[in-house]
Design a protein around this motif. Structure first.
Motif: not given
Ligand SMILES: Nc1ncnc2c1ncn2[C@@H]1O[C@H](COP(=O)(O)OP(=O)(O)OP(=O)(O)O)[C@@H](O)[C@H]1O
Ligand SMILES: Nc1ncnc2c1ncn2[C@@H]1O[C@H](COP(=O)(O)OP(=O)(O)OP(=O)(O)O)[C@@H](O)[C@H]1O
Ligand SMILES: [Mg+2]
Ligand SMILES: [Mg+2]
Lengths: 597, 277, 181
Positions: A87, A92, C1, B234, A164, A56, A82-84
């Motif tokens: 997600s 995870m 991010m 997030a 999520m 991720n 981006p990780v966000a």
């Protein structure tokens, strides 16, 4: 999402941590389709956790590391997206349930990610409710997560992942820090999830007994981080059993037991190896039907079989049997090295131990088991004087821990805490070991000699000048045992020494303890791992509600029906199968000691 | 086992406060309004030197707290035991240090051998002690009726503190009970090793120093894992986030601030403590 | 991010861990100051000096911009929760000391992390705290020698605590706690 596109595509992926020489994983490629349940196996250090972090984008975005090759989630690269954003596709669940909590209530915890994603309030509410209901925590939504057990908190982490709505859920050893009840808790939730079939799951797990029930596929990394095998879980395990054992990968206990039974001719060589306790039971039933004579009259033969193996250690065992140095019958006549008489311990106003009578014979390897809150920690801490017990209730090697100074006591009984780092005092490994001796004003040349000896014994020679905190996990554990042993106590007590450790490290520690026992040190451990009890200990003390529920030689207790169960404990599933079929503890001992080599 | 609900009772900074009856109004105010209302008076109190002004403010603060706050045995002990005892002790403590030359024309209050404590010195000491007591009492108006998380939330919502910092603070509150538990274990572990046996302050400090590295090292590693879990969920995705727990700033907050300003001004004007003596 | 974010979540949470530890020290200092004020008010500077700890430990451990101020704010929040009577003192010193500590390292463009720099900020903090507080405590009524001692303690306090903070930070670095930021 197009139906044919893989959810996750990993191509030629090599990851190198800052400061590591070798990439691990190393050149790994695989794809995951919706609905798959993928088990990731591999020896410690093969890069399983590192791999999961890359799925991720936490590697390289939050944890710096060298990335070669690509990871794509639904067509997007995880190094640049981006990780966000990722997600919502990959959720995870980590190993440590405590380290995943941010807010003050269960509900806020599940809503946390949704709020970060700027979802409107009504969606936050409805999705959080759905997720909490799915893991059965809705009724407790206003609780502080601290009030949940470890297993409950891990379920909460799963609910957070569900909320999520990510089609892929990655779990890195979600049960490694849990006691048996917690493990069941987590697997119940996972089983429900798999049954619904709406998520793909990637699961890193050492404890395969439960995972084998629903894994559809297994991916195996070898020691160097390369992809060794990839295929349906049952095929990978049945087809490569020997390679997997050689690699140090853990197999389901049922499979290991069946291999042992094959060697002994109880199971046929051509029958497929069972992967779960149920399959093992079936296989045994089939063998029973075919060659009834093997197990005929097993109820009568059972206990004598155990007694026989207790007195005459199995010649097949590759190890010096724990009992070979100190056969238990001899120790019965001996003066106990630890003796407690009507030991009552209070914490605050609450009485926790209610008059314990206990003898531990010299040279034994004693396990203290019991349900959570039974008082195990309280008991062992009282015996070792960590929390001084009332006076004249306990004698350890001729000394009363209720009255002796910690310094004198340390020469009689060494105590090892769960987290080795808690015990470290000095700034180098050498000084750490020397500390106990210097406190006793041992002359410096002798200090040096004894420390050197200890360093050599525990394989820490090269690390003498290193800071204790910079050692690897296994080295830290050995050092903490070393510091307890340097004053040559005759008793060594350990509180849950294998808790939260991977199997390789746990096996290393148990080998060490067994060697110490062979040399004459009396070992006392607290553990929740009844497999460990069955495999390694000579004696067992079962505690229940602050009282000794039963105590005696381990094989006797193991073969006494219902004695563990009535103390709120459960035997390992495979052991239950074997016990029902009439093949008891000693056999298990053989196969696990072989596997832990 | 550490993962099981901790056996030692710990302070739960998130513990839901029991619903207050309607007229315990302080609990229903915005945390910031309680700070804003008392801050000017606290700052001005630094400048006063008399006894009456701080005493009036103590009375005002106590009246507001007793009416508007839920009084638990703990807060009662704080208000009626700790604060008065503190004021008296500090009052005498300070008077001892006052330069006798300034006050030797006042009546002696206490005489021990050749040393005299003048009543003027006691007056100066108690002025200081009351002043400090008044400042503390005013702080308690908000302090006793605000939870840490609410203060953080209103800082985010009204003061525009970046929410990443604010939520880091919320996560930090979770570390507190963990710290206590870890410290207890580390102390026991060091004790077992016979670390720095010995009594007295020096041995204690040496022992305490030995706890710092293991304690902080464990805390920092834990913090790093929490950070990964937050990133994976997030955290910081957008410049703002959905806020369900609104800590609104309402007209009642403005009314409270205005009333408190008015009361403060009345006291200061009525007693005008700055006129030359 | 965004990748160019100055303070990653990881750095923020490490600051939180340091902030909690030092914030608990500050909370203790709050209660201790009652005893000190009563017994030996001239030593107050030694107690108040402990408020430099959050920023110093964070800076000497992490060595990146911004951490001193953030850690001070987090520490102030934690100590306020435990010692509410000193809320203004905590928030005030946090902002004041945080800005000074950041400022001193910013002047060196965040390249120098030696003891000397930290000590400069300690002295400035001492001076800036001593002036208003000696006024609040009406210290000019004290015996002249006590007055001088009071002021000296306000310099000695931050300097001593800064030294301790730097030692803690470097002990943690030596233990390999933070390998890279
Ligand atoms: N933060 C880190 N910094 C540097 N090296 C690391 C870091 N984390 C892991 N490594 C190294 O990377 C390699 C792979 O580690 P990883 O934790 O992924 O293994 P694993 O297969 O998950 O092992 P385990 O079964 O013990 O969890 C190891 O050699 C390890 O020492
Ligand atoms: N310091 C304490 N103060 C009050 N109660 C305590 C304290 N320590 C333990 N207890 C209580 O005593 C009981 C026994 O605790 P103990 O830690 O000995 O259990 P345990 O068998 O080691 O459990 P676990 O398997 O969870 O480690 C528990 O109910 C616990 O809540
Ligand atoms: Mg791992
Ligand atoms: Mg325990």
């Amino acid at each position: 999402m197009r139906a044919s596109a893989p959810l996750l595509r990993v191509r030629d992926l090599s990851l190198t941590h800052v400061g590591s020489a070798q990439p691990s994983p190393n050149g790994v490629s695989f794809e995951v389709q919706p609905g798959e349940v993928v088990l990731v196996l591999g020896p410690s250090g093969s890069g399983k956790s590192t791999l999961t972090l890359a799925l991720n984008g936490l590697i390289p975005q939050s944890v710096p590391a060298d990335v070669e090759g690509t990871v794509e989630v639904d067509g997007r690269s995880t190094s640049t997206t981006p990780v966000a954003e990722l997600s919502t596709d990959v959720a995870m669940v980590f190993q440590d349930p405590d380290a995943q909590l941010v807010t003050g209530t269960l509900f806020d915890e599940v809503a946390f990610a949704l709020e970060n994603l700027l979802l409107p309030v009504d969606q936050v509410l409805s999705r959080s409710e759905q997720a909490l209901r799915r893991v059965g925590l809705w009724d407790r939504r206003t609780w502080n997560p601290d009030r949940l057990s470890g297993g409950g908190r891990q379920r909460l982490a799963i609910a957070c992942a569900l909320a999520m709505g990510s089609p892929l859920i990655v779990l890195d050893e979600p049960t490694a820090n849990l006691d048996p009840l917690g493990i069941d808790d987590v697997y119940d939730a996972l089983t429900d999830l798999v049954a619904a079939g709406d998520h793909a799951i990637i699961l890193v797990e050492h404890n395969l007994d439960a995972a084998m029930r629903f894994a559809t596929r297994a991916i195996v990394l070898d020691q160097s981080g390369r992809l060794a095998f990839d295929g349906p879980a049952a095929e990978v395990i049945r087809g490569h059993t020997d390679e997997l054992i050689a690699m140090g990968v853990w197999l389901p206990a049922a499979t290991l037991a069946a291999r042992m039974l094959r060697e002994r001719g109880i199971l046929a060589d051509d029958a497929p190896l069972p992967l779960t306790p149920e399959e093992l039971a079936e296989a045994l039933d089939a063998a029973h039907l075919q060659g009834g004579s093997t197990l005929a009259g097993r109820d009568a033969a059972d206990s004598s079989f155990i007694r026989a193996t207790t007195l005459h250690p199995s010649p097949r065992s590759g190890h010096p049997s724990p009992r070979s140095g100190h056969p238990s019958p001899r120790s019965v006549d001996e003066e106990p090295i630890v003796r407690a008489r009507s030991l009552t311990v209070k914490r605050g106003r609450q009485e926790i131990l209610h008059g314990i009578d206990l003898d531990i014979s010299p040279g034994s390897f004693t396990a203290i088991v019991g349900a959570n809150g039974a008082g195990k920690t309280t008991l062992i801490q009282a015996l070792a004087g960590v929390v001084p017990p009332p006076k004249r209730r306990v004698i350890v090697d001729g000394l009363d821990p209720g009255a002796a100074s910690p310094r004198d006591l340390a020469a009689r009984i060494g105590f090892v805490f769960q987290n080795p780092e808690h015990q470290f005092i000095a700034h180098s490994v050498f000084d750490e070991l020397a500390h106990g001796l210097r406190l006793r004003h041992t002359p410096e040349p002798e200090v040096r000699e004894r420390v050197q000896e200890m360093l050599a014994r525990f394989g820490l020679d090269a690390k003498a000048d290193a800071h204790p905190f910079l050692l690897s996990g296994g080295e830290k554990r050995r050092l903490s045992v070393g510091t307890a042993l340097i004053t040559r106590p005759r008793v060594l007590a350990l509180d849950e020494p294998t808790f939260g450790q991977d199997r390789a490290r746990a096996a290393e520690l148990l080998r060490l303890l067994r060697d110490l026992q062979t040399e004459g040190t009396t070992i006392i451990v607290i553990t929740h791992d009844l497999q460990l009890v069955a495999d390694h200990t000579t004696h067992t003390v079962i505690l229940a509600d602050g009282l000794v529920h039963a105590a005696g030689p381990t094989p006797e207790l193991l073969s006494t029906a219902g004695i563990f169960e009535s103390a709120g404990l459960r035997l390992p599933a495979v052991h239950r199968v074997l016990q029902q079929t009439g093949i008891a503890g000693s056999l298990l001992r053989d196969f696990t000691s072989e596997a832990s080599r | 086992m550490t993962t099981i609900t901790s056996p030692v009772p710990v302070i739960d900074p998130y513990a839901p406060t029991a619903p207050a009856s309607a007229w315990r109004f302080l609990h229903a105010l915005n945390p910031l309004s309680k700070v804003a209302a008392v801050a000017p008076a606290m700052l001005l109190l630094v400048l006063v030197r008399d006894l009456a002004t701080p005493a009036s403010f103590i009375a005002l603060a106590y009246a507001i707290i007793l009416v508007g706050a839920r009084i638990t045995p703990r807060t009662a002990a704080l208000l009626f035991l700790a604060v008065p005892v503190g004021v008296v002790v500090i009052g005498f403590g300070f008077s001892v240090w006052v330069d006798a030359a300034l006050v030797d024309d006042t009546a002696p209050f206490l005489q021990i051998g050749s040393w005299t404590l003048f009543s003027g010195a006691v007056e100066i000491g108690f002025a200081t002690a009351l002043r400090l007591g008044a400042i503390a009492a005013l702080a308690l108006v908000g302090g006793l009726t605000t939870s840490g998380p609410d203060l953080v939330r209103s800082s985010i919502q009204q003061l525009r503190v970046p929410y990443r910092v604010g939520y880091t603070a919320l996560a930090a509150f979770r570390f507190v009970p963990r710290f206590g538990h870890e410290l207890a274990v580390i102390r026991a572990a060091h004790r077992v090793r016979g670390h720095h046996g010995g009594r007295g302050p020096i041995a204690r400090i040496a022992r305490g120093w030995g706890y710092i590295v293991p304690l902080l090292a464990g805390a920092i590693r834990h913090a790093e894992r929490v950070a990964l879990a937050m990133d994976a969920r997030a955290f910081g995705a957008h410049p703002t986030r959905t806020e369900r727990h609104l800590v609104p700033f309402r007209s009642r907050d403005i009314v409270f601030i205005a009333l408190f300003f008015a009361a403060s001004a009345t006291i200061f004007i009525a007693l005008f403590p700055w006129q030359p003596a | 991010m965004p990748k160019n974010r100055v303070l990653s979540t990881r750095v923020l949470l490490i600051c939180a861990a340091v902030g909690v530890a030092t914030g608990l020290v500050s909370a203790g200092a709050g209660y201790l100051s009652i005893i000190v004020s009563a017994g030996a008010p001239v030593l107050y500077g030694l107690v108040l000096g402990s408020h430099v700890l959050p920023g110093i430990v964070a800076q000497s451990l992490l060595r990146v911009p911004g951490v001193a101020l953030i850690t001070h704010v987090l520490a102030a929040l934690v100590s306020t929760a435990f010692a509410p009577a000193w809320v203004l003192r905590y928030i005030g010193t946090a902002l004041l000391i945080g800005v000074i500590q950041e400022g001193i390292t910013a002047i060196g463009r965040y390249r120098y992390w030696g003891l000397g720099r930290f000590m400069i900020s300690a002295v400035i903090v001492g001076v800036l705290l001593a002036v208003p507080i000696s006024f609040a405590a009406d210290i000019d009524k004290f015996e002249p020698w006590a007055f001088v001692l009071y002021l000296v303690m306000f310099i000695a306090g931050p300097v001593a605590w800064t030294f301790i903070g730097v030692r803690i930070g470097s002990a943690l670095r030596r233990a390999g706690v933070v390998t890279r930021v």
